[in-house]
Scaffold this motif. Structure first.
Motif, PDB file in Angstrom:
ATOM      1  N   LEU A 198      -0.841  -6.497  -7.754  1.00  0.00           N
ATOM      2  CA  LEU A 198       0.133  -5.265  -9.037  1.00  0.00           C
ATOM      3  C   LEU A 198      -0.343  -4.278  -7.897  1.00  0.00           C
ATOM      4  O   LEU A 198       0.377  -3.245  -6.439  1.00  0.00           O
ATOM      5  CB  LEU A 198      -0.016  -5.156  -9.978  1.00  0.00           C
ATOM      6  N   SER A 199      -1.532  -3.869  -7.652  1.00  0.00           N
ATOM      7  CA  SER A 199      -2.350  -3.248  -7.034  1.00  0.00           C
ATOM      8  C   SER A 199      -1.689  -3.000  -5.455  1.00  0.00           C
ATOM      9  O   SER A 199      -1.663  -2.170  -4.754  1.00  0.00           O
ATOM     10  CB  SER A 199      -3.797  -3.150  -7.205  1.00  0.00           C
ATOM     11  N   TRP A 200      -2.522  -4.188  -4.534  1.00  0.00           N
ATOM     12  CA  TRP A 200      -2.631  -4.186  -3.166  1.00  0.00           C
ATOM     13  C   TRP A 200      -1.108  -5.115  -2.602  1.00  0.00           C
ATOM     14  O   TRP A 200      -0.747  -4.979  -1.362  1.00  0.00           O
ATOM     15  CB  TRP A 200      -3.389  -5.304  -2.775  1.00  0.00           C
ATOM     16  N   SER A 201       0.124  -5.450  -3.625  1.00  0.00           N
ATOM     17  CA  SER A 201       1.267  -5.929  -2.753  1.00  0.00           C
ATOM     18  C   SER A 201       2.123  -4.890  -1.911  1.00  0.00           C
ATOM     19  O   SER A 201       2.476  -5.037  -1.193  1.00  0.00           O
ATOM     20  CB  SER A 201       1.840  -6.863  -4.384  1.00  0.00           C
ATOM     21  N   TRP A 202       2.352  -3.109  -2.464  1.00  0.00           N
ATOM     22  CA  TRP A 202       3.198  -2.697  -1.882  1.00  0.00           C
ATOM     23  C   TRP A 202       1.981  -2.071  -0.609  1.00  0.00           C
ATOM     24  O   TRP A 202       3.039  -1.929   0.319  1.00  0.00           O
ATOM     25  CB  TRP A 202       2.452  -0.907  -2.658  1.00  0.00           C
ATOM     26  N   TYR A 203       0.884  -2.346  -0.502  1.00  0.00           N
ATOM     27  CA  TYR A 203      -0.292  -2.223   0.439  1.00  0.00           C
ATOM     28  C   TYR A 203       0.491  -2.859   1.748  1.00  0.00           C
ATOM     29  O   TYR A 203       0.555  -2.871   3.132  1.00  0.00           O
ATOM     30  CB  TYR A 203      -1.420  -1.705   0.607  1.00  0.00           C
ATOM     31  N   ILE A 204       0.284  -4.143   1.036  1.00  0.00           N
ATOM     32  CA  ILE A 204       0.773  -5.651   2.190  1.00  0.00           C
ATOM     33  C   ILE A 204       2.540  -5.034   2.506  1.00  0.00           C
ATOM     34  O   ILE A 204       2.545  -5.192   3.594  1.00  0.00           O
ATOM     35  CB  ILE A 204       0.358  -6.862   1.241  1.00  0.00           C
ATOM     36  N   VAL A 205       3.108  -5.233   1.988  1.00  0.00           N
ATOM     37  CA  VAL A 205       4.528  -4.666   2.103  1.00  0.00           C
ATOM     38  C   VAL A 205       4.432  -3.651   3.146  1.00  0.00           C
ATOM     39  O   VAL A 205       5.161  -3.920   4.518  1.00  0.00           O
ATOM     40  CB  VAL A 205       5.407  -5.026   1.103  1.00  0.00           C
ATOM     41  N   THR A 206       3.946  -2.547   2.400  1.00  0.00           N
ATOM     42  CA  THR A 206       4.349  -1.579   3.874  1.00  0.00           C
ATOM     43  C   THR A 206       3.329  -1.836   5.795  1.00  0.00           C
ATOM     44  O   THR A 206       3.881  -1.715   6.188  1.00  0.00           O
ATOM     45  CB  THR A 206       3.102  -0.258   3.733  1.00  0.00           C
ATOM     46  N   LEU A 207       2.817  -2.705   5.387  1.00  0.00           N
ATOM     47  CA  LEU A 207       1.892  -3.450   6.173  1.00  0.00           C
ATOM     48  C   LEU A 207       2.751  -4.304   7.144  1.00  0.00           C
ATOM     49  O   LEU A 207       2.333  -3.942   8.263  1.00  0.00           O
ATOM     50  CB  LEU A 207      -0.007  -3.943   6.048  1.00  0.00           C
ATOM     51  N   VAL A 208       3.417  -4.693   6.549  1.00  0.00           N
ATOM     52  CA  VAL A 208       4.389  -5.976   7.156  1.00  0.00           C
ATOM     53  C   VAL A 208       5.118  -5.243   7.903  1.00  0.00           C
ATOM     54  O   VAL A 208       5.413  -5.112   8.850  1.00  0.00           O
ATOM     55  CB  VAL A 208       4.210  -7.114   6.717  1.00  0.00           C
ATOM     56  N   LEU A 209       5.575  -3.975   7.269  1.00  0.00           N
ATOM     57  CA  LEU A 209       6.857  -4.273   7.684  1.00  0.00           C
ATOM     58  C   LEU A 209       6.490  -3.050   9.225  1.00  0.00           C
ATOM     59  O   LEU A 209       7.379  -2.654  10.162  1.00  0.00           O
ATOM     60  CB  LEU A 209       7.871  -3.074   6.263  1.00  0.00           C
ATOM     61  N   VAL A 258       9.714   5.786   2.400  1.00  0.00           N
ATOM     62  CA  VAL A 258       8.822   6.582   1.588  1.00  0.00           C
ATOM     63  C   VAL A 258       8.735   6.020   0.419  1.00  0.00           C
ATOM     64  O   VAL A 258       7.237   6.408   0.004  1.00  0.00           O
ATOM     65  CB  VAL A 258       9.694   7.645   1.459  1.00  0.00           C
ATOM     66  N   VAL A 259       9.335   5.468  -0.222  1.00  0.00           N
ATOM     67  CA  VAL A 259       8.923   5.235  -1.627  1.00  0.00           C
ATOM     68  C   VAL A 259       7.529   3.451  -1.197  1.00  0.00           C
ATOM     69  O   VAL A 259       7.404   4.346  -2.248  1.00  0.00           O
ATOM     70  CB  VAL A 259       9.994   4.700  -2.161  1.00  0.00           C
ATOM     71  N   LEU A 260       8.198   3.186  -0.371  1.00  0.00           N
ATOM     72  CA  LEU A 260       6.596   1.925  -0.126  1.00  0.00           C
ATOM     73  C   LEU A 260       4.628   3.212  -0.154  1.00  0.00           C
ATOM     74  O   LEU A 260       4.061   2.398  -0.732  1.00  0.00           O
ATOM     75  CB  LEU A 260       6.835   0.888   0.700  1.00  0.00           C
ATOM     76  N   ASP A 261       5.108   4.226   0.274  1.00  0.00           N
ATOM     77  CA  ASP A 261       4.498   5.101   0.258  1.00  0.00           C
ATOM     78  C   ASP A 261       3.270   5.357  -0.628  1.00  0.00           C
ATOM     79  O   ASP A 261       2.620   5.283  -1.028  1.00  0.00           O
ATOM     80  CB  ASP A 261       4.343   6.047   1.826  1.00  0.00           C
ATOM     81  N   TYR A 262       4.600   6.411  -1.294  1.00  0.00           N
ATOM     82  CA  TYR A 262       4.789   6.445  -2.836  1.00  0.00           C
ATOM     83  C   TYR A 262       3.646   5.723  -4.019  1.00  0.00           C
ATOM     84  O   TYR A 262       2.678   5.743  -4.298  1.00  0.00           O
ATOM     85  CB  TYR A 262       5.448   7.834  -3.134  1.00  0.00           C
ATOM     86  N   PHE A 263       4.269   4.147  -3.548  1.00  0.00           N
ATOM     87  CA  PHE A 263       3.750   3.524  -4.538  1.00  0.00           C
ATOM     88  C   PHE A 263       2.441   2.817  -4.233  1.00  0.00           C
ATOM     89  O   PHE A 263       1.502   2.629  -4.752  1.00  0.00           O
ATOM     90  CB  PHE A 263       4.315   1.866  -4.473  1.00  0.00           C
ATOM     91  N   THR A 264       2.325   2.593  -2.620  1.00  0.00           N
ATOM     92  CA  THR A 264       0.795   2.551  -2.365  1.00  0.00           C
ATOM     93  C   THR A 264      -0.101   3.801  -2.853  1.00  0.00           C
ATOM     94  O   THR A 264      -0.925   2.943  -3.197  1.00  0.00           O
ATOM     95  CB  THR A 264       0.698   2.478  -0.528  1.00  0.00           C
ATOM     96  N   SER A 265       0.110   4.511  -2.618  1.00  0.00           N
ATOM     97  CA  SER A 265      -0.425   5.699  -2.886  1.00  0.00           C
ATOM     98  C   SER A 265      -0.875   6.039  -4.481  1.00  0.00           C
ATOM     99  O   SER A 265      -1.802   6.286  -5.299  1.00  0.00           O
ATOM    100  CB  SER A 265       0.317   7.069  -2.905  1.00  0.00           C
ATOM    101  N   LEU A 266       0.077   5.000  -5.781  1.00  0.00           N
ATOM    102  CA  LEU A 266       0.140   5.235  -6.776  1.00  0.00           C
ATOM    103  C   LEU A 266      -0.547   4.140  -7.090  1.00  0.00           C
ATOM    104  O   LEU A 266      -1.612   4.367  -8.261  1.00  0.00           O
ATOM    105  CB  LEU A 266       1.480   5.366  -7.045  1.00  0.00           C
ATOM    106  N   PHE A 267      -0.575   3.146  -6.361  1.00  0.00           N
ATOM    107  CA  PHE A 267      -1.322   1.505  -7.704  1.00  0.00           C
ATOM    108  C   PHE A 267      -2.192   1.351  -7.060  1.00  0.00           C
ATOM    109  O   PHE A 267      -2.940   1.396  -7.567  1.00  0.00           O
ATOM    110  CB  PHE A 267      -0.351   0.265  -7.554  1.00  0.00           C
ATOM    111  N   LEU A 268      -2.849   1.408  -5.975  1.00  0.00           N
ATOM    112  CA  LEU A 268      -4.423   1.219  -5.224  1.00  0.00           C
ATOM    113  C   LEU A 268      -5.306   1.647  -5.479  1.00  0.00           C
ATOM    114  O   LEU A 268      -6.008   1.242  -6.103  1.00  0.00           O
ATOM    115  CB  LEU A 268      -3.874   1.513  -3.044  1.00  0.00           C
ATOM    116  N   PRO A 269      -5.631   2.740  -6.118  1.00  0.00           N
ATOM    117  CA  PRO A 269      -6.333   3.829  -6.488  1.00  0.00           C
ATOM    118  C   PRO A 269      -6.173   3.617  -8.204  1.00  0.00           C
ATOM    119  O   PRO A 269      -7.188   3.188  -9.007  1.00  0.00           O
ATOM    120  CB  PRO A 269      -5.683   4.952  -6.320  1.00  0.00           C
TER     121      PRO A 269
END
Length: 121
Positions: free
Chosen positions: A44-55, A64-75
């Motif tokens: 749940l925490s890292w999937s958003w970052y991985i999707v952002t990285l792949v894209l 931008v939504v992916l950046d927000y989800f990454t910033s929200l869930f990773l911490p």
């Protein structure tokens, strides 16, 4: 089809809830449930970052939504780990008090056991 269903039930029957009451309360079941919870928190925490990285590596525009989800869930990974770690202790405190404590009070007493001792005096 019946043979497939019966083989799946026999192979995974011990993992399904309600299959055997002795197995549901076993320590190995608790370890498996905690491992699944930690894995879910990780994904749940890292999937958003991985999707952002792949894209980004694919050269696509990252929404931008992916950046927000990454910033929200990773911490929040540390928060999820704390909740998963403390849940058995909180449940034990609630059982020991006969269910008279709220979840917040049980969490505080499990997190800071000295507070519960002061309250008893």
């Amino acid at each position: 089809i019946r043979t497939i269903v019966s083989s799946v039930k026999s192979a995974f029957g011990r993992l399904m809830p309600g299959s055997n009451s002795n197995r549901e309360n076993s320590p190995s079941r608790a370890v498996m449930q905690r491992a699944i919870a930690y894995s879910a928190a990780y994904f749940l925490s890292w999937s958003w970052y991985i999707v952002t990285l792949v894209l980004t590596l694919a050269g696509a525009q990252v929404p931008v939504v992916l950046d927000y989800f990454t910033s929200l869930f990773l911490p929040l990974q540390g928060f999820w780990n704390l909740i998963i770690f403390m849940l058995p202790k909180v449940m034990k405190v609630k059982r020991s008090q006969g269910g008279n404590l709220s979840w917040c009070q049980a969490f505080a007493e499990a997190f800071w056991p000295a507070l519960g001792e002061r309250r008893k005096r």
